[in-house]
Design an enzyme around this catalytic site. Sequence first.
Site, short mmCIF file in Angstrom:
data_model
loop_
_atom_site.label_atom_id
_atom_site.label_comp_id
_atom_site.label_asym_id
_atom_site.label_seq_id
_atom_site.Cartn_x
_atom_site.Cartn_y
_atom_site.Cartn_z
N GLU A 107 0.82 -1.20 0.00
CA GLU A 107 0.00 0.00 0.00
C GLU A 107 0.86 1.26 0.00
OE1 GLU A 107 -3.74 2.21 0.53
OE2 GLU A 107 -3.06 0.38 -0.45
N THR A 252 -12.56 9.34 -11.98
CA THR A 252 -11.68 8.75 -10.97
C THR A 252 -12.08 7.34 -10.59
OG1 THR A 252 -10.67 9.13 -8.79
CG2 THR A 252 -13.00 9.65 -9.01
#
Length: 262
Positions: A107, A252
């Site tokens: 991440e 997005t």
Amino acid sequence: MYDNAMGLMQRDLVKRTPANGVLYVAELHPQYNRETKSMDWKLYPKQDHLVCFLGGSLLLGVTEGKGPFPPEWETLTASQQRDWMTGEDIIKTCVATYNTATGLSPEIVHFKTSEDKDADSVDWYIKGSDPSNPDVLSFDARYILRPETVESLFLAWRQTGDQKYRDQGWKIFEAIEKYTKVEDGGYTSILNVNSTHTPREDKMETFFLVCRPAKCASLQYANPAQSETLKYLYLLFSDSSVLPLDQYVFNTEAHPLPVFQP
């Protein structure tokens, strides 16, 4: 506005590691200075997976989805050439972070600076992770099925035709299938990309795959729809006539919107 934003990003945030010149986009955090009673800014050499959309977007900012692909280099301005090279390097960095035990990216990654002792040999690392002990869990070491790198690979493939982007995307897809697929349906996040026996989380993010609300209770019988991650992987291996970049833009959440002239 776009050109100004990219120029400031290039000036203040784009950095390279001392060892191999790996390019990354740093974070700038505000900090309160008690002595001056004012706000200062501190640069952090870290990059979230979320930033990996930027590589493909920089390429798209140069071409605006219009050919020829790849663009003719001599026709580009100096800032366009700068943005194109930066975009390619960001994609290269993001793909490199998939070089883990599972073939999946963490991440968050941190990058070495000249102040670090091993900066001459190491480019990036996962904070809080212990490579010698995969049982040590780090918040940064999770892989939660994020789409940003494959989004950039899709945009790069469409604008260059370079087979390496498809090859890299396929390798990521194979790792997703191997380490995140659940036998009785669906996919899940994993807690440690550096362990092939990583614990799993009991959830699947909606940006990876969504299903019709009436049937979401049982993924086995659900009628799933591609969300960001799988949609970009699908498009990466689709013909360029499918949602061409000069006729559609993606928001997005990877929803294609037709380009129109008012």
